[in-house]
Design an enzyme around this catalytic site. Structure first.
Site, PDB file in Angstrom:
ATOM      1  NE  ARG A 177       4.259 -19.156 -15.291  1.00 31.87           N
ATOM      2  CZ  ARG A 177       5.365 -19.845 -15.496  1.00 31.87           C
ATOM      3  NH1 ARG A 177       5.544 -20.994 -14.879  1.00 31.87           N
ATOM      4  NH2 ARG A 177       6.285 -19.390 -16.319  1.00 31.87           N
ATOM      5  CE  LYS A 198     -10.248  -2.398  -7.770  1.00 36.02           C
ATOM      6  NZ  LYS A 198     -10.602  -0.966  -7.691  1.00 36.02           N
ATOM      7  CD  GLU A 219     -13.072   3.503   1.978  1.00 35.63           C
ATOM      8  OE1 GLU A 219     -14.028   3.229   1.232  1.00 35.63           O
ATOM      9  OE2 GLU A 219     -12.152   4.274   1.642  1.00 35.63           O
ATOM     10  CE  LYS A 271     -14.029  -3.655  -1.867  1.00 32.61           C
ATOM     11  NZ  LYS A 271     -12.695  -3.166  -1.635  1.00 32.61           N
ATOM     12  CD  GLU A 312     -13.037   0.010 -10.333  1.00 31.40           C
ATOM     13  OE1 GLU A 312     -12.602  -0.485  -9.279  1.00 31.40           O
ATOM     14  OE2 GLU A 312     -12.651   1.085 -10.798  1.00 31.40           O
ATOM     15  NE  ARG A 320     -13.907  -3.904  -6.959  1.00 31.44           N
ATOM     16  CZ  ARG A 320     -13.079  -4.870  -6.608  1.00 31.44           C
ATOM     17  NH1 ARG A 320     -13.097  -6.023  -7.243  1.00 31.44           N
ATOM     18  NH2 ARG A 320     -12.222  -4.693  -5.628  1.00 31.44           N
ATOM     19  CG  ASN A 377     -13.544   3.779  -7.625  1.00 31.73           C
ATOM     20  OD1 ASN A 377     -12.778   3.258  -6.827  1.00 31.73           O
ATOM     21  ND2 ASN A 377     -13.745   3.287  -8.837  1.00 31.73           N
ATOM     22  CG  HIS A 389     -12.047   6.471  -3.041  1.00 28.80           C
ATOM     23  ND1 HIS A 389     -13.233   6.489  -2.343  1.00 28.80           N
ATOM     24  CD2 HIS A 389     -11.200   5.684  -2.319  1.00 28.80           C
ATOM     25  CE1 HIS A 389     -13.108   5.729  -1.248  1.00 28.80           C
ATOM     26  NE2 HIS A 389     -11.881   5.228  -1.216  1.00 28.80           N
ATOM     27  CG  HIS A 407      -7.221   7.995  -4.732  1.00 30.27           C
ATOM     28  ND1 HIS A 407      -7.803   6.998  -5.485  1.00 30.27           N
ATOM     29  CD2 HIS A 407      -6.949   7.429  -3.533  1.00 30.27           C
ATOM     30  CE1 HIS A 407      -7.886   5.891  -4.760  1.00 30.27           C
ATOM     31  NE2 HIS A 407      -7.386   6.122  -3.584  1.00 30.27           N
ATOM     32  CG  HIS A 441      -7.208   6.397   1.906  1.00 25.63           C
ATOM     33  ND1 HIS A 441      -7.082   6.643   0.562  1.00 25.63           N
ATOM     34  CD2 HIS A 441      -8.297   5.601   2.044  1.00 25.63           C
ATOM     35  CE1 HIS A 441      -8.054   6.023  -0.084  1.00 25.63           C
ATOM     36  NE2 HIS A 441      -8.805   5.378   0.789  1.00 25.63           N
TER      37      HIS A 441
HETATM   38  N1  LIG Z   1      -7.038  -3.554  -2.186  1.00 26.51           N
HETATM   39  C1  LIG Z   1      -7.981  -2.684  -1.969  1.00 26.51           C
HETATM   40  O1  LIG Z   1      -9.115  -2.831  -2.455  1.00 26.51           O
HETATM   41  C2  LIG Z   1      -7.687  -1.481  -1.118  1.00 26.51           C
HETATM   42  C3  LIG Z   1      -8.737  -0.643  -0.697  1.00 26.51           C
HETATM   43  C4  LIG Z   1      -8.427   0.419   0.159  1.00 26.51           C
HETATM   44  C5  LIG Z   1      -7.115   0.643   0.562  1.00 26.51           C
HETATM   45  N2  LIG Z   1      -6.122  -0.192   0.127  1.00 26.51           N
HETATM   46  C6  LIG Z   1      -4.731   0.005   0.563  1.00 26.51           C
HETATM   47  O2  LIG Z   1      -4.681  -0.141   1.980  1.00 26.51           O
HETATM   48  C7  LIG Z   1      -3.522   0.524   2.452  1.00 26.51           C
HETATM   49  C8  LIG Z   1      -3.842   1.240   3.752  1.00 26.51           C
HETATM   50  O3  LIG Z   1      -4.234   0.272   4.700  1.00 26.51           O
HETATM   51  P1  LIG Z   1      -4.363   0.604   6.261  1.00 26.51           P
HETATM   52  O4  LIG Z   1      -5.077   1.890   6.429  1.00 26.51           O
HETATM   53  O5  LIG Z   1      -4.900  -0.601   6.913  1.00 26.51           O
HETATM   54  O6  LIG Z   1      -2.860   0.923   6.707  1.00 26.51           O
HETATM   55  P2  LIG Z   1      -1.639   0.000   7.199  1.00 26.51           P
HETATM   56  O7  LIG Z   1      -1.700  -1.348   6.668  1.00 26.51           O
HETATM   57  O8  LIG Z   1      -0.424   0.816   6.928  1.00 26.51           O
HETATM   58  O9  LIG Z   1      -1.882  -0.057   8.782  1.00 26.51           O
HETATM   59  C9  LIG Z   1      -1.859   1.131   9.533  1.00 26.51           C
HETATM   60  C10 LIG Z   1      -0.996   1.000  10.795  1.00 26.51           C
HETATM   61  O10 LIG Z   1      -1.710   0.281  11.775  1.00 26.51           O
HETATM   62  C11 LIG Z   1      -0.877  -0.745  12.332  1.00 26.51           C
HETATM   63  N3  LIG Z   1      -1.810  -1.808  12.718  1.00 26.51           N
HETATM   64  C12 LIG Z   1      -2.526  -2.615  11.904  1.00 26.51           C
HETATM   65  N4  LIG Z   1      -3.392  -3.336  12.623  1.00 26.51           N
HETATM   66  C13 LIG Z   1      -3.189  -3.035  13.924  1.00 26.51           C
HETATM   67  C14 LIG Z   1      -3.801  -3.449  15.142  1.00 26.51           C
HETATM   68  N5  LIG Z   1      -4.843  -4.284  15.165  1.00 26.51           N
HETATM   69  N6  LIG Z   1      -3.331  -2.933  16.296  1.00 26.51           N
HETATM   70  C15 LIG Z   1      -2.310  -2.031  16.289  1.00 26.51           C
HETATM   71  N7  LIG Z   1      -1.728  -1.565  15.169  1.00 26.51           N
HETATM   72  C16 LIG Z   1      -2.174  -2.059  13.999  1.00 26.51           C
HETATM   73  C17 LIG Z   1       0.076  -1.094  11.223  1.00 26.51           C
HETATM   74  O11 LIG Z   1       1.251  -1.650  11.717  1.00 26.51           O
HETATM   75  C18 LIG Z   1       0.317   0.280  10.590  1.00 26.51           C
HETATM   76  O12 LIG Z   1       1.311   0.972  11.289  1.00 26.51           O
HETATM   77  C19 LIG Z   1      -3.066   1.444   1.333  1.00 26.51           C
HETATM   78  O13 LIG Z   1      -1.894   0.939   0.780  1.00 26.51           O
HETATM   79  C20 LIG Z   1      -4.202   1.383   0.331  1.00 26.51           C
HETATM   80  O14 LIG Z   1      -3.746   1.565  -0.993  1.00 26.51           O
HETATM   81  C21 LIG Z   1      -6.394  -1.241  -0.698  1.00 26.51           C
END
Ligand SMILES: NC(=O)c1ccc[n+]([C@@H]2O[C@H](COP(=O)([O-])OP(=O)(O)OC[C@H]3O[C@@H](n4cnc5c(N)ncnc54)[C@H](O)[C@@H]3O)[C@@H](O)[C@H]2O)c1
Length: 368
Positions: free
Chosen positions: A122, A144, A186, A225, A235, A239, A243, A246, A250, A262
């Site tokens: 929990r 999030k 971003e 942020k 949101e 907030r 977006n 986006h 998206h 993305h």
């Molecule tokens: N929670 C939120 O508010 C929010 C906001 C935006 C995006 N997201 C989510 O984030 C995700 C995308 O995240 P991302 O773009 O970081 O992708 P990811 O987590 O898939 O990382 C991208 C790649 O980089 C590699 N990597 C990470 N750090 C590294 C480093 N320092 N050196 C070498 N390789 C490295 C990872 O292994 C992976 O292959 C999506 O699922 C999206 O929905 C969430």
């Protein structure tokens, strides 16, 4: 190297999230921050585990019972099934309600580990150690947490604040260049929605993808942020400005079946949504031209093309979580650094399907 601390505070719930800058993954994590943790589980992916996760586990093992749980890298791992397998593993390892999770990785790991932390026993404490540019400036902040489902991205999730976020800019040196654009999108968005002077610094940058230069934008983007999230955690209104770009972005991402990254989709999304804002007489004309110039520079340097039929993109936008009674809503800029609250202060402006389609048609011809 940036140092210092920022705080996001939700006084009504007595919840606080501290954001620290320092060489935590290259050097060491301040153990005192993990006080009273009965054990620690580092959740990471196979790439990041090799680079940073194992070393961190070995380091923390001197003071705490520490485990490393590794999943396969990539968006395909962000499922309920993976969350369930991680939770089972944490149970087998004997984690209890006083244990702590450390999310070490990009946005996939941050979203997944946060989601698991929010439901395991929990809810247990967790910290974010973001390692991609996108995770440092965006996904690790704001609480999030979500997993993807067969019916869409981020469809099951929670709002669950990490206790702290440790940002180590030095890890960006190992990030593959194809990942950088996601964070750049971003950073540019943050300038447009909230800080004109940052946008102007971006505008003056000759190389927007030079990692050392980008590191300078991380603390400023984080502060933007953090401020927005603190003002409106769930949101309800302001907030929504995060977006920007986006709604269209998206929809392009989903309709391309995630072939287009993305960040590239958000660049295209801001070009379309900026065009819509100008068409509706909301976005100041000369500021619109300035944002389009910067976005077009990125678009042409990365040869970003719109992949699919605008009608298909529209059909995906119809599923957007921000829609109200089937009508598409967007948060749109008035000027660089200022978003329009709309007529009712909701920061969600209704958009007709015709203007949505026109913006996509113009995208193919758009040279400002
Ligand atoms: N929670 C939120 O508010 C929010 C906001 C935006 C995006 N997201 C989510 O984030 C995700 C995308 O995240 P991302 O773009 O970081 O992708 P990811 O987590 O898939 O990382 C991208 C790649 O980089 C590699 N990597 C990470 N750090 C590294 C480093 N320092 N050196 C070498 N390789 C490295 C990872 O292994 C992976 O292959 C999506 O699922 C999206 O929905 C969430």
């Amino acid at each position: 190297m940036a140092t210092g601390t920022l705080e996001i505070v939700f006084p009504e719930r007595n919840v606080k999230c501290s954001i620290f800058f320092g060489e935590y993954l290259r050097k060491s994590l301040p153990i005192s921050r993990l006080h009273e943790a009965s054990s620690i589980a580092i959740i990471s992916d196979d790439n990041v585990s090799k680079l940073y996760g194992r070393r961190l586990r070995d380091d923390l093992s001197h003071t705490h019972k520490t485990h490393l749980v590794t999943i396969r890298h990539g968006e395909r791992s962000k499922t309920l099934d993976t969350a369930s397998r991680i939770a089972k593993r944490l149970s087998e390892l004997g984690l209890d309600r006083n244990s702590v999770i450390l999310a070490v990785g990009g946005g996939v790991i941050g979203d997944m580990a946060g989601f698991v932390a929010s439901i395991f026993k929990r809810g247990i404490r967790y910290f974010q150690l973001p390692t991609t540019l996108l995770a440092q400036v965006d996904s690790s902040i704001g609480g999030k947490c979500a997993v993807d489902t067969s019916w869409g991205k981020n469809q099951l999730g929670t709002f669950y604040q990490p206790e702290g976020i440790f940002i180590d800019l030095s890890v960006l040196d190992s990030l593959p260049s194809r990942e950088v654009v996601n964070g750049v999108a971003e950073i540019v968005k943050s300038g447009i929605i909230a800080e004109r002077t940052m946008f102007e610094d971006i505008e003056r940058s000759s190389d927007l993808f030079e990692v050392n230069r980008l590191k300078g934008f991380v603390p400023r983007t984080v502060a933007i942020k953090a401020g927005v999230v603190q003002a409106d955690e769930k949101e309800a209104n302001v907030r929504k400005i995060l977006n920007y770009g986006h709604t269209v972005g998206h929809a392009i991402e989903s309709s391309s079946n995630y072939r287009l990254s993305h960040g590239k989709c958000v660049i295209l999304g801001m070009l379309c949504e900026g065009w819509i804002a100008r068409k509706l007489g909301i976005f100041d004309e000369s500021d619109y031209l300035r944002q389009s110039n910067v976005l077009e520079r990125i678009r042409s340097s990365h040869k970003i093309v719109t992949p699919v039929d605008p009608k298909i993109i529209l059909s995906f936008a119809a599923l957007d979580k921000k829609n109200v009674s089937g009508s598409i809503r967007m948060s749109l800029p008035e000027k660089l650094g200022v978003m329009s609250p709309g007529d009712n202060g909701s920061y969600a402006i209704p958009i007709s399907k015709d203007i949505f389609l026109d913006s996509l048609l113009c995208l193919n011809k758009q040279k400002v």
